[in-house]
Scaffold this motif. Structure first.
Motif, PDB file in Angstrom:
ATOM      1  N   ILE A  95      99.919 -23.172   1.031  1.00 50.61           N
ATOM      2  CA  ILE A  95      99.815 -23.162  -0.425  1.00 50.61           C
ATOM      3  C   ILE A  95      99.413 -21.760  -0.871  1.00 50.61           C
ATOM      4  O   ILE A  95      98.389 -21.227  -0.442  1.00 50.61           O
ATOM      5  CB  ILE A  95      98.784 -24.190  -0.924  1.00 50.61           C
ATOM      6  CG1 ILE A  95      99.106 -25.581  -0.383  1.00 50.61           C
ATOM      7  CG2 ILE A  95      98.751 -24.214  -2.455  1.00 50.61           C
ATOM      8  CD1 ILE A  95      98.024 -26.607  -0.671  1.00 50.61           C
ATOM      9  N   THR A  97      98.915 -19.194  -4.307  1.00 52.82           N
ATOM     10  CA  THR A  97      98.796 -19.115  -5.758  1.00 52.82           C
ATOM     11  C   THR A  97      98.942 -17.660  -6.186  1.00 52.82           C
ATOM     12  O   THR A  97      98.557 -16.740  -5.471  1.00 52.82           O
ATOM     13  CB  THR A  97      97.453 -19.664  -6.261  1.00 52.82           C
ATOM     14  OG1 THR A  97      96.393 -18.767  -5.902  1.00 52.82           O
ATOM     15  CG2 THR A  97      97.176 -21.030  -5.684  1.00 52.82           C
ATOM     16  N   ASP A 100     102.238 -15.480 -12.614  1.00 53.21           N
ATOM     17  CA  ASP A 100     103.667 -15.769 -12.721  1.00 53.21           C
ATOM     18  C   ASP A 100     104.529 -14.525 -12.621  1.00 53.21           C
ATOM     19  O   ASP A 100     105.634 -14.567 -12.074  1.00 53.21           O
ATOM     20  CB  ASP A 100     103.949 -16.491 -14.046  1.00 53.21           C
ATOM     21  CG  ASP A 100     105.359 -17.041 -14.113  1.00 53.21           C
ATOM     22  OD1 ASP A 100     105.753 -17.754 -13.184  1.00 53.21           O
ATOM     23  OD2 ASP A 100     106.071 -16.732 -15.087  1.00 53.21           O
ATOM     24  N   GLN A 123     104.145 -24.159  -0.864  1.00 48.18           N
ATOM     25  CA  GLN A 123     103.995 -24.374  -2.302  1.00 48.18           C
ATOM     26  C   GLN A 123     103.564 -23.056  -2.918  1.00 48.18           C
ATOM     27  O   GLN A 123     102.566 -22.468  -2.502  1.00 48.18           O
ATOM     28  CB  GLN A 123     102.919 -25.422  -2.600  1.00 48.18           C
ATOM     29  CG  GLN A 123     103.309 -26.848  -2.337  1.00 48.18           C
ATOM     30  CD  GLN A 123     102.286 -27.804  -2.927  1.00 48.18           C
ATOM     31  OE1 GLN A 123     101.933 -27.722  -4.103  1.00 48.18           O
ATOM     32  NE2 GLN A 123     101.788 -28.702  -2.100  1.00 48.18           N
ATOM     33  N   ILE A 125     102.276 -21.674  -6.399  1.00 44.58           N
ATOM     34  CA  ILE A 125     101.744 -22.139  -7.679  1.00 44.58           C
ATOM     35  C   ILE A 125     101.452 -20.919  -8.542  1.00 44.58           C
ATOM     36  O   ILE A 125     100.590 -20.102  -8.205  1.00 44.58           O
ATOM     37  CB  ILE A 125     100.474 -22.978  -7.490  1.00 44.58           C
ATOM     38  CG1 ILE A 125     100.742 -24.140  -6.520  1.00 44.58           C
ATOM     39  CG2 ILE A 125      99.963 -23.502  -8.829  1.00 44.58           C
ATOM     40  CD1 ILE A 125      99.492 -24.908  -6.137  1.00 44.58           C
ATOM     41  N   SER A 126     102.195 -20.781  -9.650  1.00 47.25           N
ATOM     42  CA  SER A 126     102.007 -19.649 -10.554  1.00 47.25           C
ATOM     43  C   SER A 126     101.096 -20.069 -11.695  1.00 47.25           C
ATOM     44  O   SER A 126     101.472 -20.890 -12.530  1.00 47.25           O
ATOM     45  CB  SER A 126     103.361 -19.178 -11.106  1.00 47.25           C
ATOM     46  OG  SER A 126     104.195 -18.734 -10.050  1.00 47.25           O
ATOM     47  N   ASP A 127      99.898 -19.505 -11.709  1.00 46.22           N
ATOM     48  CA  ASP A 127      98.898 -19.930 -12.692  1.00 46.22           C
ATOM     49  C   ASP A 127      97.797 -18.889 -12.733  1.00 46.22           C
ATOM     50  O   ASP A 127      97.436 -18.314 -11.707  1.00 46.22           O
ATOM     51  CB  ASP A 127      98.318 -21.290 -12.290  1.00 46.22           C
ATOM     52  CG  ASP A 127      97.664 -22.023 -13.453  1.00 46.22           C
ATOM     53  OD1 ASP A 127      96.984 -21.348 -14.251  1.00 46.22           O
ATOM     54  OD2 ASP A 127      97.827 -23.241 -13.563  1.00 46.22           O
ATOM     55  N   PHE A 131      91.858 -20.664  -8.636  1.00 45.01           N
ATOM     56  CA  PHE A 131      91.893 -21.791  -7.710  1.00 45.01           C
ATOM     57  C   PHE A 131      90.709 -21.702  -6.746  1.00 45.01           C
ATOM     58  O   PHE A 131      90.336 -20.618  -6.292  1.00 45.01           O
ATOM     59  CB  PHE A 131      93.208 -21.808  -6.932  1.00 45.01           C
ATOM     60  CG  PHE A 131      94.374 -22.267  -7.748  1.00 45.01           C
ATOM     61  CD1 PHE A 131      94.818 -23.577  -7.667  1.00 45.01           C
ATOM     62  CD2 PHE A 131      95.011 -21.402  -8.625  1.00 45.01           C
ATOM     63  CE1 PHE A 131      95.886 -24.018  -8.425  1.00 45.01           C
ATOM     64  CE2 PHE A 131      96.076 -21.829  -9.393  1.00 45.01           C
ATOM     65  CZ  PHE A 131      96.518 -23.137  -9.295  1.00 45.01           C
ATOM     66  N   GLU A 137      92.260 -25.868  -2.361  1.00 37.81           N
ATOM     67  CA  GLU A 137      93.326 -25.861  -3.363  1.00 37.81           C
ATOM     68  C   GLU A 137      94.445 -24.884  -3.003  1.00 37.81           C
ATOM     69  O   GLU A 137      95.560 -25.012  -3.507  1.00 37.81           O
ATOM     70  CB  GLU A 137      92.749 -25.526  -4.737  1.00 37.81           C
ATOM     71  CG  GLU A 137      91.893 -26.625  -5.322  1.00 37.81           C
ATOM     72  CD  GLU A 137      91.525 -26.387  -6.770  1.00 37.81           C
ATOM     73  OE1 GLU A 137      91.259 -27.378  -7.472  1.00 37.81           O
ATOM     74  OE2 GLU A 137      91.506 -25.226  -7.209  1.00 37.81           O
ATOM     75  N   ALA A 138      94.164 -23.903  -2.164  1.00 39.57           N
ATOM     76  CA  ALA A 138      95.188 -22.958  -1.715  1.00 39.57           C
ATOM     77  C   ALA A 138      94.730 -22.297  -0.431  1.00 39.57           C
ATOM     78  O   ALA A 138      93.535 -22.219  -0.144  1.00 39.57           O
ATOM     79  CB  ALA A 138      95.458 -21.903  -2.790  1.00 39.57           C
TER      80      ALA A 138
END
Length: 294
Positions: A95, A97, A100, A123, A125-127, A131, A137-138
Motif C-alpha cells: 500500500i 500513499t 495526487d 494499492q 492511494i492519492s490523498d 495516513f 494504513e500504508a
C-alpha cells in the motif's frame, strides 16, 4: 487471542472500512466477516467498530487492535516466505500513499515494479490526508512539505519539487507579460484546503492582490486544467510543461517555491523485502524524472 482468523478479519475491516471489501480481500463470504467481528467483540468484551450506513469505523479499541494486527500480518507473511525459502521475494500487498500530482510519475514506475514482481498486489492511494503508518494504513508514504516527525517512522529525502509559474499562450497574448510591478493587472489560479500549505501556493497567496485571484480550486489537477484553459496564471509541475507548447513560463522559478518530497515508512515494516525493494526501485527511477533528487 487464540483465533488469528478473527483478528485478521477485523484488521481488514478496519483498514478497508467495509465488510464487503474485507470479504473480497480474504476470499470469504461477507457473513463470515460479520460472524468473526461479532465473535471477537464478544470475546474481548469491547466494541471494535462503529457501524454506520457507509461502513465500519474502528473505535479506539479497534485502532489498537489494527496497529498490532497490521504488523503481525506482514510479519507472518514474511515468515511464510522465509520458511518456503522465498524470503527475498516480493509478494503480497503493498500500500502506497502519495499526493495526487505525483501519480503521473508513480503509476508508470509502479507498473514496471509490478512487472518485475508479478505476485505483488499494489494499492496507490492519492490523498493529502496523513495516513497512520503505525496502524498499517500504508507501507510507504510519499509526502511533501516539512520533514515528517511522527515517532517510529523512518524518513528519507526523495527529491525536491520546483514547480513552474505558467500561463497559456492565449492568456499571454491577451494580457501581456508578467512582472512583480503589474500583478494586479493579471488573473491568477490559486488553491484552497490542504494544498495551500505548499510553499509555492503560500507565495502566491502572499504576493498576489486578492482582487487578482480569479479562481481558487481544491485540487492541483483542477488548477492545472484552469491554467491550460486560459483562466489565469498558476503553478504546474515541471514535468507538466515538458514538450507542452500550449504553456509558457511567465517568471523564472524562485528557490523559495521548492517543496521537498519524502519517503516515509514505519520502523516495524521498513526492513521487509517488499518495502526495501520498492524503495530501492523508486530511488533508481527518480533519476529519470527530470527532478532534483535529494
Amino acid at each position: 487471542m487464540d483465533n488469528w482468523d478473527e483478528i485478521r478479519t477485523a484488521y481488514q475491516v478496519a483498514r478497508l472500512g467495509t465488510v464487503s471489501g474485507a470479504a473480497e480481500v480474504l476470499g470469504v463470504h461477507h457473513a463470515t466477516v460479520i460472524r468473526h467481528i461479532d465473535a471477537l467483540e464478544a470475546r474481548l468484551g469491547a466494541k471494535l467498530f462503529q457501524r454506520h450506513a457507509r461502513g465500519y469505523t474502528a473505535t479506539e479499541a479497534g485502532q489498537d487492535l489494527l496497529k498490532i494486527a497490521a504488523q503481525s500480518d506482514d510479519q507472518f507473511a514474511q515468515l511464510a516466505s522465509r520458511i518456503r525459502g522465498r524470503g527475498d521475494e516480493v509478494t503480497g500487498e503493498l500500500i502506497v500513499t502519495s499526493v495526487d500530482e505525483l501519480a503521473v510519475l508513480l503509476v508508470p514506475a509502479i507498473a514496471q515494479f509490478m512487472a518485475l514482481h508479478p505476485e505483488l498486489r499494489v494499492q496507490l492511494i492519492s490523498d493529502h490526508r496523513l495516513f497512520r503508518l503505525e496502524y498499517g494504513e500504508a507501507h510507504v508514504a510519499i509526502r511533501a512539505g516539512t520533514l515528517p516527525e511522527q515517532p517510529d517512522n523512518v524518513v528519507q529525502p526523495f527529491f525536491n519539487q520546483l514547480p513552474r509559474l505558467v500561463a497559456s499562450r492565449a492568456y499571454v497574448a491577451a494580457h501581456g507579460p508578467l512582472d512583480m510591478s503589474n500583478l494586479a493587472a493579471h488573473r491568477f489560479v490559486g488553491v484552497t484546503g490542504d494544498n495551500i500549505r505548499a510553499p509555492f501556493f503560500r507565495w502566491l497567496n502572499d504576493v498576489v492582490p486578492p482582487g487578482a485571484m480569479a479562481l481558487k480550486v481544491s485540487s492541483t489537477r483542477a488548477a492545472k486544467i484552469a491554467v491550460h484553459e486560459g483562466v489565469g496564471i498558476g503553478f504546474v509541475a515541471g514535468w507538466d510543461i515538458e514538450d507542452n507548447d500550449a504553456l509558457v513560463e511567465v517568471m523564472a522559478p524562485l528557490e523559495e517555491w521548492s517543496a521537498p518530497i519524502w519517503l516515509v515508512t514505519h520502523m516495524d515494516l521498513h526492513r521487509t523485502a517488499k518495502v526495501q525493494s520498492f524503495l530501492r526501485f523508486l530511488k533508481s527511477q527518480v533519476k529519470h524524472w527530470g527532478v532534483d533528487p535529494a
